[in-house]
Design an enzyme around this catalytic site. Structure first.
Site, PDB file in Angstrom:
ATOM      1  N   HIS A 169     -31.608 -19.782  28.741  1.00 47.77           N
ATOM      2  CA  HIS A 169     -32.790 -18.942  28.501  1.00 47.77           C
ATOM      3  C   HIS A 169     -32.842 -18.635  27.012  1.00 47.77           C
ATOM      4  O   HIS A 169     -31.791 -18.426  26.384  1.00 47.77           O
ATOM      5  CB  HIS A 169     -32.649 -17.592  29.229  1.00 47.77           C
ATOM      6  CG  HIS A 169     -33.165 -17.555  30.629  1.00 47.77           C
ATOM      7  ND1 HIS A 169     -32.589 -16.764  31.604  1.00 47.77           N
ATOM      8  CD2 HIS A 169     -34.227 -18.168  31.217  1.00 47.77           C
ATOM      9  CE1 HIS A 169     -33.257 -16.906  32.733  1.00 47.77           C
ATOM     10  NE2 HIS A 169     -34.251 -17.759  32.533  1.00 47.77           N
ATOM     11  N   CYS A 275     -30.791  -9.497  29.498  1.00 44.97           N
ATOM     12  CA  CYS A 275     -31.205 -10.012  30.811  1.00 44.97           C
ATOM     13  C   CYS A 275     -31.505  -8.862  31.775  1.00 44.97           C
ATOM     14  O   CYS A 275     -32.362  -8.989  32.648  1.00 44.97           O
ATOM     15  CB  CYS A 275     -30.102 -10.852  31.433  1.00 44.97           C
ATOM     16  SG  CYS A 275     -29.598 -12.269  30.472  1.00 44.97           S
TER      17      CYS A 275
HETATM   18  N1  ARG Z   1     -28.141 -15.793  37.265  1.00 43.82           N
HETATM   19  C1  ARG Z   1     -29.360 -15.618  36.554  1.00 43.82           C
HETATM   20  C2  ARG Z   1     -30.050 -16.946  36.368  1.00 43.82           C
HETATM   21  O1  ARG Z   1     -29.383 -17.916  36.077  1.00 43.82           O
HETATM   22  C3  ARG Z   1     -29.122 -14.968  35.221  1.00 43.82           C
HETATM   23  C4  ARG Z   1     -30.373 -14.618  34.494  1.00 43.82           C
HETATM   24  C5  ARG Z   1     -30.128 -14.047  33.149  1.00 43.82           C
HETATM   25  N2  ARG Z   1     -31.312 -13.563  32.579  1.00 43.82           N
HETATM   26  C6  ARG Z   1     -31.718 -13.767  31.326  1.00 43.82           C
HETATM   27  N3  ARG Z   1     -32.758 -13.115  30.904  1.00 43.82           N
HETATM   28  N4  ARG Z   1     -31.133 -14.644  30.552  1.00 43.82           N
HETATM   29  O2  ARG Z   1     -31.235 -17.058  36.525  1.00 43.82           O
END
Ligand code: ARG
Length: 282
Positions: A169, A275
């Site tokens: 991300h 996150c």
């Molecule tokens: N386990 C989640 C995923 O892989 C973690 C999300 C983390 N969020 C972020 N904004 N980077 O989707």
């Protein structure tokens, strides 16, 4: 220099990790046999909420839903700019139901929610700088979604390609120090600036960031692996993982005040401070 950094009060949306777990693997940090200490996760999360509130920020809370272990990662459910909400459409089928629960919250709070047609993971990949929406693609949010986001907000969307699966991300590879605003006399305001880990991006995207932000703070792989880029800044304080010690020290040299908040349990899911935090910009 420190005195020129002006904090701005923010409104954050978060979701309590009551049902947090690692039950599937959709990024390289996740190992479903890893044990999550839910009590510790809840304590760590409470400390984050406390840090925000004690620094003057408003925190709104979405009710968690059983069976949605990643719902704690509020950033992914929408991006809100100018009081307008662009919702989410998750890449992973396991996370798709989260969107409507956040939508319920937004509707009750008086917002309409735009439904993306293409995969789009909210602030995970869409970072508002105060001038542009920096938009990540490569693992989750699609280029089609970037076009949709630009049409919806009418703000310039800068597409950036992510290349390292550990930084799947955009908000794991880059954060905004300050959205840029003027001081009281129109002079002493903060200038828009970012921090990022260049190697998380394709060469062309790296060049774009270097042109747009020649004064950016550049982070190392160690900073990024410590989730140091998954930070939240209010223009003065930077809520940052304590493991990202070197980066925190450098931000201190730039006049920012690091506020360490340890979310180590959430790393097992590939998540950190940012996150867990969505910003509502009215
Ligand atoms: N386990 C989640 C995923 O892989 C973690 C999300 C983390 N969020 C972020 N904004 N980077 O989707």
């Amino acid at each position: 220099m420190t005195d020129t950094r002006v904090p701005r009060r923010r409104r954050f949306l978060v979701c309590e990790p009551r049902h947090f777990a690692v039950q599937y693997a959709i990024n390289p940090w996740m190992h479903p046999d890893a044990r999550v200490d839910v009590d510790l996760a809840r304590e760590q999360w409470q400390a984050l909420i406390h840090a925000y509130r004690s620094h003057g920020h408003t925190v709104d809370i979405v009710e968690p839903v059983p069976g949605l272990p990643d719902m704690v990662f509020a950033a992914n459910s929408a991006v809100v700019v100018d009081g307008r909400v662009f919702g989410s459409l998750f890449h992973a089928p396991e996370r798709r139901p989260e969107s409507r629960h956040y939508e319920t919250w937004f509707k009750a709070a008086g917002y309409d929610v735009h439904h993306p047609e293409s995969v789009c993971e909210g602030e995970g990949d869409l970072v508002w700088t105060g001038r542009y929406l920096l938009a990540g693609t490569g693992f989750r949010t699609t280029r089609e979604a970037h076009r949709e986001v630009q049409e919806f907000f009418g703000h310039p969307v800068i597409s950036l390609t992510l290349v390292d699966p550990y930084f799947y991300h955009l908000d794991t590879a880059l954060f905004v120090l300050d959205g840029g605003h003027e001081g009281k006399d129109g002079k002493d305001g903060n200038k828009e600036n970012i921090v990022y880990y260049p190697e998380a991006f394709s060469p062309g995207s790296r060049a774009v960031l270097a042109r747009l932000y020649p004064n950016a703070v550049l982070a190392t792989r160690d900073d990024a692996m410590a989730f140091g880029l998954n930070s939240v800044s209010d223009g003065r304080h930077v809520f940052i993982a304590p493991q990202a010690e070197a980066l925190a020290a450098r931000l201190g040299d730039h006049g920012y005040v690091p506020v360490p908040v340890d979310l180590s349990e959430f790393r097992k899911a590939g998540g950190g401070i940012k996150c867990c935090t969505q910003e509502i910009r009215s």
